[in-house]
Motif scaffolding. Structure first.
Motif, PDB file in Angstrom:
ATOM      1  N   ASN A  51       1.370  -3.637  -6.159  1.00  7.41           N
ATOM      2  CA  ASN A  51       0.271  -4.673  -5.666  1.00  7.41           C
ATOM      3  C   ASN A  51       0.540  -5.923  -5.889  1.00  7.41           C
ATOM      4  O   ASN A  51      -0.230  -7.180  -5.933  1.00  7.41           O
ATOM      5  N   VAL A  52       1.556  -6.106  -6.654  1.00  7.03           N
ATOM      6  CA  VAL A  52       1.882  -7.485  -6.190  1.00  7.03           C
ATOM      7  C   VAL A  52       2.378  -7.906  -5.007  1.00  7.03           C
ATOM      8  O   VAL A  52       1.842  -9.351  -4.085  1.00  7.03           O
ATOM      9  N   LEU A  53       2.820  -7.037  -4.137  1.00  6.49           N
ATOM     10  CA  LEU A  53       3.333  -7.097  -2.873  1.00  6.49           C
ATOM     11  C   LEU A  53       1.565  -6.946  -1.497  1.00  6.49           C
ATOM     12  O   LEU A  53       1.465  -7.769  -1.156  1.00  6.49           O
ATOM     13  N   SER A  54       0.818  -5.833  -2.554  1.00  7.58           N
ATOM     14  CA  SER A  54      -0.612  -6.449  -2.010  1.00  7.58           C
ATOM     15  C   SER A  54      -1.171  -7.911  -2.041  1.00  7.58           C
ATOM     16  O   SER A  54      -1.821  -8.504  -1.428  1.00  7.58           O
ATOM     17  N   MET A 113       6.487   1.016 -12.068  1.00  5.51           N
ATOM     18  CA  MET A 113       7.601  -0.254 -11.623  1.00  5.51           C
ATOM     19  C   MET A 113       6.312  -0.158  -9.960  1.00  5.51           C
ATOM     20  O   MET A 113       6.836  -1.256  -9.383  1.00  5.51           O
ATOM     21  N   ILE A 114       7.295   0.714  -9.593  1.00 10.22           N
ATOM     22  CA  ILE A 114       6.268   0.815  -7.886  1.00 10.22           C
ATOM     23  C   ILE A 114       5.197   1.049  -7.853  1.00 10.22           C
ATOM     24  O   ILE A 114       4.646   0.055  -7.305  1.00 10.22           O
ATOM     25  N   LEU A 135       0.904  -1.277  -0.042  1.00  5.67           N
ATOM     26  CA  LEU A 135      -0.481   0.376   0.229  1.00  5.67           C
ATOM     27  C   LEU A 135       1.243   1.160   0.093  1.00  5.67           C
ATOM     28  O   LEU A 135       0.880   1.994  -0.578  1.00  5.67           O
ATOM     29  N   LEU A 136       1.783   1.134   1.021  1.00  2.09           N
ATOM     30  CA  LEU A 136       3.106   1.723   0.774  1.00  2.09           C
ATOM     31  C   LEU A 136       3.796   2.512  -0.552  1.00  2.09           C
ATOM     32  O   LEU A 136       3.391   3.933  -1.136  1.00  2.09           O
ATOM     33  N   ALA A 193       3.052   5.558  -5.899  1.00  2.00           N
ATOM     34  CA  ALA A 193       3.485   5.136  -7.320  1.00  2.00           C
ATOM     35  C   ALA A 193       3.798   7.011  -7.574  1.00  2.00           C
ATOM     36  O   ALA A 193       4.059   7.556  -8.423  1.00  2.00           O
ATOM     37  N   PRO A 194       2.280   8.190  -7.300  1.00  2.00           N
ATOM     38  CA  PRO A 194       1.635   9.273  -7.984  1.00  2.00           C
ATOM     39  C   PRO A 194       3.090  10.078  -7.858  1.00  2.00           C
ATOM     40  O   PRO A 194       3.152  11.016  -8.099  1.00  2.00           O
ATOM     41  N   MET A 195       3.384  10.238  -7.087  1.00  2.00           N
ATOM     42  CA  MET A 195       4.417  10.859  -6.481  1.00  2.00           C
ATOM     43  C   MET A 195       5.589  10.773  -8.104  1.00  2.00           C
ATOM     44  O   MET A 195       6.254  11.815  -7.962  1.00  2.00           O
ATOM     45  N   PHE A 196       5.340  10.208  -8.591  1.00  2.00           N
ATOM     46  CA  PHE A 196       6.591   9.800 -10.162  1.00  2.00           C
ATOM     47  C   PHE A 196       5.377   9.860 -11.025  1.00  2.00           C
ATOM     48  O   PHE A 196       5.973   9.315 -11.973  1.00  2.00           O
TER      49      PHE A 196
END
Length: 165
Positions: A77-80, A71-72, A53-54, A59-62
């Motif tokens: 999503n994969v970790l979620s 990538m972020i 989630l973090l 991600a929107p910062m990039f």
């Protein structure tokens, strides 16, 4: 034969029991190798979901750097979708059951295509398209675990479904 020799043969997979172990499917072997107690599963789940989630919220910062954004966001999503609660064998089996295999296939395909569009093509438009598809597939997949979740979403979108549950 001495007992230690029989035990050694069993551990090395050289006796009849070892042959039965080799006949196990990959998912059964993976499930057997990754047994955790409830506390370990909960800690692993909360850690992965928290980091996921973090990363997804960072991600929107990039947004103006499509490679980093893709990538972020994808890693988040994969970790979620962590495999700690059920175990990898059960999770994989449930991901590809009759109600979820389409959303799983769309999700995994969009995940790969997001990475390819970011790393190979450096295309902002393709990254955005595949991230939207990835997000929608992930939501649809998650709703499949909630009773009447997909049907409720369809009703909210103004589409009635013939399938309930």
């Amino acid at each position: 034969m001495p007992q230690w020799f029989d035990k050694l043969k069993t551990n090395l997979g050289l006796n009849e029991d070892g042959e039965a172990q080799q006949e196990q499917t990959l998912l059964q072997q993976m499930n057997e190798a990754t047994t955790l107690d409830r506390t370990q599963r909960a800690i692993g789940f909360l850690t992965c979901v928290g980091i996921g989630l973090l990363l997804s919220f960072m991600a929107p910062m990039f947004i103006f750097r499509p490679t980093k954004f893709a990538m972020i966001y994808s890693l988040g999503n994969v970790l979620s979708i962590t495999m700690f609660l059920m175990g990898p064998a059960t999770q994989m089996a449930r991901m590809f059951d009759s109600r979820r295999w389409i959303s799983t296939a769309v999700y995994l395909t969009s995940l790969v295509l997001t990475m390819v569009s970011a790393l190979v093509f450096h295309s902002v438009l393709l990254c955005i398209v595949f991230i939207v598809i990835q997000f929608c597939a992930l939501v649809w997949y998650a709703l499949s675990y909630i009773p009447y979740g997909q049907a409720t979403l369809m009703r909210l979108l103004g589409r009635e479904t013939a399938e309930t549950g």
